[in-house]
Design a protein around this motif. Structure first.
Motif, PDB file in Angstrom:
ATOM      1  N   ALA A  62       0.770  -1.079   0.071  1.00 36.90           N
ATOM      2  CA  ALA A  62       0.035  -0.023  -0.105  1.00 36.90           C
ATOM      3  C   ALA A  62       0.620   1.159   0.093  1.00 36.90           C
ATOM      4  O   ALA A  62       0.363   2.327   0.255  1.00 36.90           O
ATOM      5  N   ASN A  64       2.830   2.320   2.173  1.00 36.56           N
ATOM      6  CA  ASN A  64       3.044   2.555   3.334  1.00 36.56           C
ATOM      7  C   ASN A  64       1.830   3.775   3.464  1.00 36.56           C
ATOM      8  O   ASN A  64       2.202   4.738   4.762  1.00 36.56           O
ATOM      9  N   ALA A  65       0.721   3.369   3.116  1.00 39.98           N
ATOM     10  CA  ALA A  65      -0.529   4.256   3.331  1.00 39.98           C
ATOM     11  C   ALA A  65      -0.860   4.136   4.793  1.00 39.98           C
ATOM     12  O   ALA A  65      -0.727   2.961   5.496  1.00 39.98           O
ATOM     13  N   CYS A  67      -3.028   3.805   7.666  1.00 41.49           N
ATOM     14  CA  CYS A  67      -4.433   3.286   8.080  1.00 41.49           C
ATOM     15  C   CYS A  67      -4.396   3.471   9.538  1.00 41.49           C
ATOM     16  O   CYS A  67      -3.494   3.642  10.362  1.00 41.49           O
ATOM     17  N   ALA A 100       5.440   7.389   2.977  1.00 36.87           N
ATOM     18  CA  ALA A 100       3.928   7.085   3.352  1.00 36.87           C
ATOM     19  C   ALA A 100       3.434   7.876   2.037  1.00 36.87           C
ATOM     20  O   ALA A 100       3.412   9.154   2.162  1.00 36.87           O
ATOM     21  N   ALA A 101       2.556   7.260   1.306  1.00 36.03           N
ATOM     22  CA  ALA A 101       1.904   7.589  -0.060  1.00 36.03           C
ATOM     23  C   ALA A 101       0.649   8.354   0.431  1.00 36.03           C
ATOM     24  O   ALA A 101      -0.138   8.854  -0.462  1.00 36.03           O
ATOM     25  N   GLY A 102       0.190   8.468   1.776  1.00 38.83           N
ATOM     26  CA  GLY A 102      -0.895   9.233   2.047  1.00 38.83           C
ATOM     27  C   GLY A 102      -1.654   8.626   3.159  1.00 38.83           C
ATOM     28  O   GLY A 102      -1.306   7.334   3.625  1.00 38.83           O
ATOM     29  N   ALA A 103      -3.019   8.928   3.624  1.00 36.32           N
ATOM     30  CA  ALA A 103      -3.720   8.167   4.452  1.00 36.32           C
ATOM     31  C   ALA A 103      -4.531   7.007   3.455  1.00 36.32           C
ATOM     32  O   ALA A 103      -4.364   7.198   2.287  1.00 36.32           O
ATOM     33  N   ASP A 104      -5.077   6.004   4.151  1.00 37.65           N
ATOM     34  CA  ASP A 104      -5.645   4.838   3.382  1.00 37.65           C
ATOM     35  C   ASP A 104      -7.089   5.323   3.163  1.00 37.65           C
ATOM     36  O   ASP A 104      -7.924   5.602   3.695  1.00 37.65           O
ATOM     37  N   GLY A 147       1.298  11.480   4.641  1.00 40.17           N
ATOM     38  CA  GLY A 147       2.709  11.081   4.687  1.00 40.17           C
ATOM     39  C   GLY A 147       3.556  12.437   5.002  1.00 40.17           C
ATOM     40  O   GLY A 147       4.482  12.382   5.700  1.00 40.17           O
TER      41      GLY A 147
END
Length: 295
Positions: A62, A64-65, A67, A100-104, A147
């Motif tokens: 993911a 590193n999304a 969560c 981290a590519a963002g929130a899930d 992220g």
């Protein structure tokens, strides 16, 4: 006499057992979370003295999304490293492809306004920002949305040469929710923050360094080791004074100049009540290395 002898042996045995248990407890308290089992993180103690905690975000499929499960593990880990007197600094990193590519998004998608309000959504995602010990973000690859916000919650950001920063929430019909419009504006100024938040465009590591978002840029394969070296350098100082200094810098970040100057001056005065301030100045006068006791 035989019964008395047996009773004495039982008491002695119980005492030894209790002593052994307390010794183990003391030993474990010195290295909380040295061998954790996590779903979304990897942790280890790094540096020559093993006094730098290295936390690696580990959701590779993911990118590193972030969560809720990952953030809960991160919060618990920070809690424990903060209590560990053997840890002087903390480094948070991801993979070379993504910090981290963002929130899930899939996890957030079913949310409603009422659920966000009643559940106080994202309120417990800020543990990193409240840690007393210095935290260094070692950012390789994408640091987007949550992220980028997570990196900005850290005290210092080091970036790999291929890192990308951005707040792309606008393209999803929403806005940053964990400090993207607030911390970014304080760091890079209104115009740049507006451009990033209103367009969703990414910036490079070099741009981020020029803007003051990033402290230094390194080749990707050297990034983590350089961040650990920084943590080790911080660890050579009094942890007590380091924490006071961090609080003072954060006060400058969050208050007016006059309030900040007063806070700094009073904190400076307070250091004169510590043994480490006395040791530091004595060591300087005697031309030797200080032996700080964090007192």
């Amino acid at each position: 006499m035989l019964i008395m002898s047996l009773l004495l042996k039982q008491v002695a045995g119980r005492a030894n057992f209790i002593f052994a248990q307390s010794s183990v407890a003391r030993s474990e308290s010195l290295r909380l979370y040295s061998t954790p089992a996590f779903q979304y993180l990897k942790t280890e103690l790094a540096g020559e003295k093993k006094n730098v905690a290295l936390i690696t975000l580990d959701r590779p499929k993911a990118l590193n999304a972030l969560c809720n499960g990952l953030m809960k593990e991160l919060s618990d880990t920070i809690n424990n490293y903060e209590k560990d007197e053997g840890v002087a600094a903390i480094v948070i990193t991801g993979s070379e492809k993504a910090f981290a590519a963002g929130a899930d998004i899939k996890e957030m998608q079913p949310n409603t306004y009422a659920k966000c309000i009643l559940g106080n959504f994202l309120n417990d995602w800020t543990r990193v920002a409240h840690c007393q010990k210095p935290i260094i973000a070692a950012v390789n690859g994408y640091a987007l949305g949550g992220g980028c916000e997570l990196a900005m919650m850290c005290d210092i950001i080091y970036a790999g040469e291929k890192a990308k920063f951005g707040q792309p929430e606008i393209a999803l019909g929403t806005i940053p929710g964990a400090g993207g419009t607030q911390r970014l504006t304080r760091v890079v100024g209104k115009s740049k923050a507006m451009e990033m938040c209103l367009t969703g465009n990414m910036i490079s590591a070099d741009e981020a360094e020029k803007m003051g978002l990033v402290s230094k840029v390194f080749p990707s394969d050297q990034l983590v080791s350089e961040a650990v070296k920084l943590g080790e350098k911080i660890g050579t100082h009094s942890q007590l004074i380091v924490q006071l200094c961090k609080e003072s810098v954060n006060t400058a970040y969050e208050t007016t100049l006059q309030e900040g100057l007063k806070y700094e001056r009073r904190t400076f005065h307070a250091t004169f009540s510590t043994a480490d301030r006395k040791e530091g100045m004595n060591a300087f006068a005697e031309k030797r290395k200080p032996d700080f006791k964090n007192e």
